[in-house]
Write a protein that holds these residues in place. Structure first.
Motif, mmCIF file in Angstrom:
data_model
loop_
_atom_site.group_PDB
_atom_site.id
_atom_site.type_symbol
_atom_site.label_atom_id
_atom_site.label_comp_id
_atom_site.label_asym_id
_atom_site.label_seq_id
_atom_site.Cartn_x
_atom_site.Cartn_y
_atom_site.Cartn_z
ATOM 1 N N ASP A 26 19.148 27.630 35.120
ATOM 2 C CA ASP A 26 20.157 28.682 35.290
ATOM 3 C C ASP A 26 19.660 30.004 34.708
ATOM 4 O OD1 ASP A 26 21.881 26.829 36.473
ATOM 5 O OD2 ASP A 26 22.781 26.294 34.546
ATOM 6 N N ILE A 27 18.946 29.927 33.593
ATOM 7 C CA ILE A 27 18.376 31.131 32.977
ATOM 8 C C ILE A 27 17.360 31.749 33.940
ATOM 9 C CG2 ILE A 27 17.000 32.026 31.052
ATOM 10 C CD1 ILE A 27 18.202 29.645 29.383
ATOM 11 N N ALA A 28 16.496 30.897 34.509
ATOM 12 C CA ALA A 28 15.489 31.375 35.467
ATOM 13 C C ALA A 28 16.161 32.060 36.648
ATOM 14 C CB ALA A 28 14.609 30.222 35.933
ATOM 15 N N SER A 29 17.200 31.457 37.163
ATOM 16 C CA SER A 29 17.916 32.013 38.304
ATOM 17 C C SER A 29 18.582 33.343 37.944
ATOM 18 C CB SER A 29 18.960 31.000 38.784
ATOM 19 O OG SER A 29 19.697 31.521 39.847
ATOM 20 N N ALA A 30 19.234 33.398 36.798
ATOM 21 C CA ALA A 30 19.943 34.607 36.379
ATOM 22 C C ALA A 30 18.995 35.779 36.154
ATOM 23 C CB ALA A 30 20.745 34.332 35.111
ATOM 24 N N LEU A 31 17.818 35.490 35.632
ATOM 25 C CA LEU A 31 16.850 36.553 35.337
ATOM 26 C C LEU A 31 15.836 36.756 36.468
ATOM 27 C CD1 LEU A 31 16.183 35.841 31.563
ATOM 28 C CD2 LEU A 31 17.455 37.756 32.550
ATOM 29 N N ASN A 32 15.938 35.923 37.494
ATOM 30 C CA ASN A 32 15.014 35.986 38.636
ATOM 31 C C ASN A 32 13.556 35.850 38.195
ATOM 32 O OD1 ASN A 32 14.528 36.115 41.393
ATOM 33 N ND2 ASN A 32 14.243 38.325 41.357
ATOM 34 N N VAL A 33 13.315 34.813 37.377
ATOM 35 C CA VAL A 33 11.959 34.513 36.903
ATOM 36 C C VAL A 33 11.678 33.034 37.165
ATOM 37 C CG1 VAL A 33 11.962 36.306 35.124
ATOM 38 C CG2 VAL A 33 12.734 33.994 34.541
ATOM 39 N N LYS A 34 10.427 32.647 37.014
ATOM 40 C CA LYS A 34 10.028 31.249 37.232
ATOM 41 C C LYS A 34 10.239 30.446 35.951
ATOM 42 C CE LYS A 34 6.829 32.213 40.950
ATOM 43 N NZ LYS A 34 7.782 32.019 41.998
ATOM 44 N N LYS A 35 10.426 29.129 36.132
ATOM 45 C CA LYS A 35 10.702 28.255 34.981
ATOM 46 C C LYS A 35 9.637 28.315 33.885
ATOM 47 C CE LYS A 35 12.702 24.419 34.877
ATOM 48 N NZ LYS A 35 13.063 23.015 35.006
ATOM 49 N N PRO A 36 8.337 28.414 34.210
ATOM 50 C CA PRO A 36 7.357 28.512 33.111
ATOM 51 C C PRO A 36 7.570 29.750 32.227
ATOM 52 C CG PRO A 36 6.255 27.884 35.137
ATOM 53 C CD PRO A 36 7.672 28.241 35.510
ATOM 54 N N SER A 37 8.045 30.838 32.823
ATOM 55 C CA SER A 37 8.354 32.034 32.033
ATOM 56 C C SER A 37 9.512 31.757 31.090
ATOM 57 C CB SER A 37 8.717 33.210 32.947
ATOM 58 O OG SER A 37 7.629 33.556 33.758
ATOM 59 N N VAL A 38 10.510 31.034 31.583
ATOM 60 C CA VAL A 38 11.658 30.682 30.748
ATOM 61 C C VAL A 38 11.207 29.792 29.597
ATOM 62 C CG1 VAL A 38 13.881 29.472 30.695
ATOM 63 C CG2 VAL A 38 13.294 30.925 32.651
ATOM 64 N N THR A 39 10.398 28.790 29.907
ATOM 65 C CA THR A 39 9.902 27.875 28.876
ATOM 66 C C THR A 39 9.152 28.634 27.790
ATOM 67 O OG1 THR A 39 9.745 26.073 30.471
ATOM 68 C CG2 THR A 39 8.451 25.850 28.452
#
Length: 134
Positions: A32-45
């Motif tokens: 959900d964080i990735a989607s909200a910020l329009n970034v890929k999951k590795p960036s979120v991690t």
């Protein structure tokens, strides 16, 4: 803000997003964080690992993320600045909400902490004087 928790604009955006997702859905999942910020999951991690090391979030792989008490205070402060700036741009200057949101996001990160604090104090005073008396 405590300088030991001075973080990048990008990480501030993550805290603000986590706080918003927790308020909206009760939890903040990395997807959900990735989607909200329009970034890929590795960036979120990567961001969550840094925020975890700084003691601002509780993060374990494959689990929802939560703000620590310090993370919540910081996220609330960021969100408060954003809302005050947006309100000023829309209510006082007549800027459309989308443009106001973008400008507020840029300003909340770009201004020196002391200047931002003074601006927030000023905007809070304006808001108090414009509120109807009860």
């Amino acid at each position: 803000m405590d300088t030991s928790h001075k973080i990048s604009e990008n990480l501030e955006d993550y805290l603000e997003t986590i706080s918003a997702l927790e308020a909206l859905h009760g939890v903040a999942r990395p997807t959900d964080i990735a989607s909200a910020l329009n970034v890929k999951k590795p960036s979120v991690t990567s961001a969550l690992n840094i925020l975890s090391e700084k003691g601002l979030v509780v993060y374990e792989k494959y689990r929802p993320v939560s703000l620590t008490p310090e993370g919540k205070i910081l996220a609330d402060s960021i969100s408060k600045k954003h809302k005050l700036l947006c309100g000023f741009f829309t209510d006082i200057l007549g800027v459309d909400s989308h443009s106001a949101d973008i400008a507020a996001c840029k300003m909340e990160h770009a201004l020196d902490d002391d200047i931002m604090r003074r601006l927030v104090d000023f905007l809070e005073d304006i808001k108090k004087t414009q509120s109807p008396k009860k």
